[in-house]
Write an enzyme that holds these catalytic residues in place. Structure first.
Site, PDB file in Angstrom:
ATOM      1  N   HIS B  37       0.851  -1.203   0.000  1.00 23.99           N
ATOM      2  CA  HIS B  37       0.000   0.000   0.000  1.00 23.99           C
ATOM      3  C   HIS B  37       0.885   1.251   0.000  1.00 23.99           C
ATOM      4  CE1 HIS B  37      -3.546  -2.406   0.869  1.00 23.99           C
ATOM      5  NE2 HIS B  37      -4.295  -1.313   0.763  1.00 23.99           N
ATOM      6  N   LYS B 101     -10.376  -9.506   5.760  1.00 26.09           N
ATOM      7  CA  LYS B 101     -11.067 -10.087   6.912  1.00 26.09           C
ATOM      8  C   LYS B 101     -11.051  -9.125   8.088  1.00 26.09           C
ATOM      9  CE  LYS B 101      -7.272 -12.456   9.300  1.00 26.09           C
ATOM     10  NZ  LYS B 101      -7.266 -11.949  10.679  1.00 26.09           N
TER      11      LYS B 101
END
Lengths: 286, 181
Positions: B37, B101
């Protein structure tokens, strides 16, 4: 004594832990599947299918194969005590390539991956000594996502046992879906800061579905399980009845001024495998 | 509702998805954890086009067989770690499906609403099962610098799921609902 053979045994031990979940955990997950509905049931269905697939194909059930962690009890008459550390390090390196394991040891300052699951203090081994000539090893690969939800509370003794209970319930609920529920929670109460967390981790070695031998502690375990499961966080934090499969408490005496509570969370993949090495070098993985 | 979608997924189709729906994805996805990222947000030019793919919060376990990469186990990693990057990431790359998740926070929730995207949950720890839905490893970037878990892996997946729509493009979130109880 054939040290090469012992090394292969330790690789087998790691493989067993990574690919084959103990029956006490699988049974608890099957029970959860039975009582859940909707999205929660879908999660448990995927978990149970995944467990089957990993076992059949001898693949790690989770991509996070964890930090390699071992609890070793050494019989002081075992003839090759001094070789055990090297055997474990070597077995971890072989297992990393052979099983394989994800390279999970990273330099804490630079972020550089050591690539072989070996590093400073890692694999992490807890040594205990006993009479006799066998060595007993429990492999307990620990994932990062659940470990991140560990908590240490240095509570004020004045809050009493109710304060301890509230701290545990609040922290497990706060963790939400992050540690891959349904989790197993290990709690250490008392000792100093390090001992409380150590006991929390050791509590996870106890099979799911078993309670403390101390009746009073067992009652607290049951109460906390109920309170946490009433939160409706559920499997993967998507809602449901099963947030924890079990909660285990271990205790140590404490300083009058301290009330340490160590919480260690374990994901549903409560991976454990056990091995005995006999004095002649033969071994058994269970 | 259950949907079987092919990537890239149009804005109209994203808008149909509501919290609680189940989806299965076919097409290209890329993995990105904290480090990827970071790199992707800093770079001006990327070696692949993320806009046509779904983003998968995952640090897979891979094995190299001769010259070919094989996925051994590839479940999701905890998404909340990426919360500090995700709104800017969605804005920069037009990512409209995020697989992870544990859920994400308010910043991501707002970005999903503003740029029409969804966050879908895959069962954590179900790594072997997920690997079986990955047909092909198309490429990998930043492997040497970041190591296996943090690198960007590009996968071709088929019927990847079941994925639960946990945050939709209307600001609804399963996690938020449960917190309020």
């Amino acid at each position: 004594m054939d040290l090469e053979n012992i090394k292969n045994g330790i690789v087998e031990l790691i493989k067993k832990a990574e690919t084959d979940l103990p029956p006490d955990v699988v049974n608890a997950l099957k029970y959860a599947y039975k009582i859940e509905t909707g999205v929660a049931k879908i999660q448990l269905d995927a978990i149970l299918k995944n467990i089957d697939l990993a076992k059949k194909t001898k693949r790690p059930m989770c991509q996070d194969t964890g930090i390699q962690t071992f609890f070793i009890t050494v019989g002081i008459d075992f003839p090759k005590i001094l070789d055990l550390k090297t055997l474990i390090d070597d077995a971890v390196k072989i297992a990393t390539i052979q099983i394989p394991l994800r390279p999970n040891t990273v330099d804490p300052l630079t972020g550089l991956n050591h690539k072989d699951n070996i590093g400073s203090y890692i694999p992490y081994i807890t040594w205990e000594f006993t009479n006799g000539n066998n060595v007993s090893i429990t492999a307990f690969p620990k994932g990062g996502g659940s470990e991140n939800m560990s908590k240490l509370g240095m509570l004020k003794p004045g809050v009493g046992i109710e304060g301890v209970k509230n701290f545990i319930v609040d922290e497990v609920i706060r963790a939400g879906g992050n540690p891959c529920p349904p989790t197993v929670v290990g709690v250490g109460i008392g000792g100093g800061a390090d001992l409380a967390l150590k006991l929390g981790k050791k509590a996870l070695l106890r099979p799911v579905g078993t309670h403390s031998k101390d009746k009073k502690i067992a009652e607290i375990e049951n109460e906390l399980i109920k309170r946490i499961n009433d939160s409706n966080i559920g499997p993967m934090g998507l809602g449901g009845k099963t947030t924890v499969l079990d909660l285990h408490i271990e205790i140590a005496h404490r300083h009058p001024a301290s009330l340490p509570v160590g919480i260690v969370v374990q994901c549903w993949a409560n991976r454990r495998a056990h091995m005995i090495i006999y004095k002649d070098g033969s071994w058994e993985v269970k | 509702m259950e949907y079987h979608l092919t990537l890239p997924v149009s804005k109209d189709k994203i808008k149909k998805l509501k919290v609680g729906d189940i989806i299965y994805l076919t097409g290209k996805i890329f993995t990105a954890r904290d480090e990827t990222h970071h790199i992707m947000l800093e770079k001006d030019k990327l070696p692949f086009d993320p806009s046509e793919m779904a983003l998968f919060h995952c640090g897979p376990l891979m094995k190299k067989d001769k010259s070919k990469w094989i996925v051994v186990s590839a479940g999701p990693t905890t998404s909340s770690r990426m919360e500090i990057f995700e709104d800017n990431f969605i804005k920069k790359f037009g990512t409209n499906i995020i697989i992870g998740k544990g859920g994400m926070g308010e910043r991501t929730e707002k970005a999903l609403q503003k740029y029409t995207g969804v966050y879908v949950a895959y069962t954590g720890g179900a790594g072997a099962l997920a690997a079986d839905k990955i047909d092909e490893v198309i490429g990998v970037y930043w492997l040497e610098e970041l190591g296996m878990p943090e690198a960007a892996w590009i996968f071709k997946v088929k019927e990847f799921g079941p994925l639960v729509v946990a945050m939709d493009s209307y600001g609804e979130s399963i996690y938020k609902r449960l917190k309020k109880r």
